[in-house]
Design a protein around this motif. Structure first.
Motif: not given
Length: 295
Positions: A274-286
């Motif tokens: 997720f971080k590799k794709t979005m640049g941030i962790s799932p927790q930070y995204y949420r």
């Protein structure tokens, strides 16, 4: 600049508006002053999306990748279907909207710069014919994804320079993507996409996709990358991350639960992907998504 629409964002959609101070820096810097973004985003299944402007101060690019909509300017009007791009020049009043029954999903960008006017001629578009059909648009998806991911990096000038370079690359690539390219025999990308979405809860392998297409691993991978510009597994993982974003936005399920729903036995591997794709962790995204919804 012309104000982007205030259409309410559903899960999976995004909108980035660069601060005025930052766009002023871009308009003066030698690396960006010829072409730079003012705002950009991705609207998914944009039911009810409609805009009308009598005053328009910048250039607007709209690319429809699913569904359809319509547009109207002082000199042209028509429908915009999946695979088509609309370029609206500065100074021209216009209106556009998603169709009600199958609303469009669009990538869009407002932009300016000393070279912005030259985009029409470069793309062989006119005020009377502002629409370009892209036969091979999927090859640009990784670049567009990189541009959208920059929204997670605060509004730093360095990130804005990268955004300008990505927008320039997207526009530069468009002419070569207009040429019709016949899909290889036995290669049905829409059917493969449906298969990937329908099986996003499973940990599928390259063999699964090759078997579905009726090709060997080698020939399937070669044809898939030739037609999309990326590998089958990266394409599938991008779909799963996109669905994960929707689940993070719309549910209270834990990251472990979401990773399991998407076929990941190891939540740490899911988080890394997720971080590799979005640049941030799932927790930070949420957390970021929750913060935006309360502002």
């Amino acid at each position: 600049m012309s104000q982007p629409s205030s259409w309410p964002l559903p899960p999976g959609s995004s909108r980035v508006v660069l601060p005025l101070q930052l766009t002023r820096q871009l308009s003066r810097h030698p690396l960006t002053k010829h072409l730079y973004p003012l705002a950009y985003g991705h609207y998914v299944d944009a039911q009810g999306h409609q805009v009308e402007r009598q005053q328009h101060t910048d250039y607007l690019l709209i690319f429809c990748h699913r569904g359809s909509g319509w547009y109207r300017t002082e000199t042209a009007s028509g429908n915009l279907r999946a695979g088509q791009l609309l370029l609206l020049p500065a100074g021209q009043a216009h209106a556009y909207a998603a169709h009600n029954e199958q609303p469009w999903s669009i990538y869009w960008a407002h932009f300016q710069g000393s070279a912005a006017a030259a985009c029409l001629e470069f793309l062989e578009l006119t005020n009377q014919q502002p629409v370009l059909t892209l036969a091979r648009w999927r090859q640009l998806v990784p670049v567009v994804t990189d541009l959208l991911n920059l929204q997670t990096q605060r509004h730093q000038f360095a990130a804005a320079v990268v955004a300008a370079s990505l927008l320039q690359r997207i526009i530069a690539e468009l002419p070569r993507l207009t040429a019709t390219m016949q899909a290889p025999q036995g290669f049905d990308l829409p059917a493969l996409e449906r298969f990937m979405y329908n099986n996003s809860h499973r940990d599928l392998s390259l063999d699964d996709f090759a078997d579905f297409a009726g090709l060997s691993r080698f020939h399937f991978s070669k044809k898939f990358k030739q037609f999309t510009g990326t590998s089958p597994m990266r394409y599938f993982n991008q779909i799963r991350v996109k669905i994960a974003c929707q689940l993070l936005d719309a549910s209270t399920d834990s990251i472990r639960q979401i990773s399991q729903q998407l076929g990941f036995d190891d939540p740490y591997y899911f988080s890394r992907l997720f971080k590799k794709t979005m640049g941030i962790s799932p927790q930070y995204y949420r957390e970021s998504s929750a913060t935006k919804s309360t502002q």
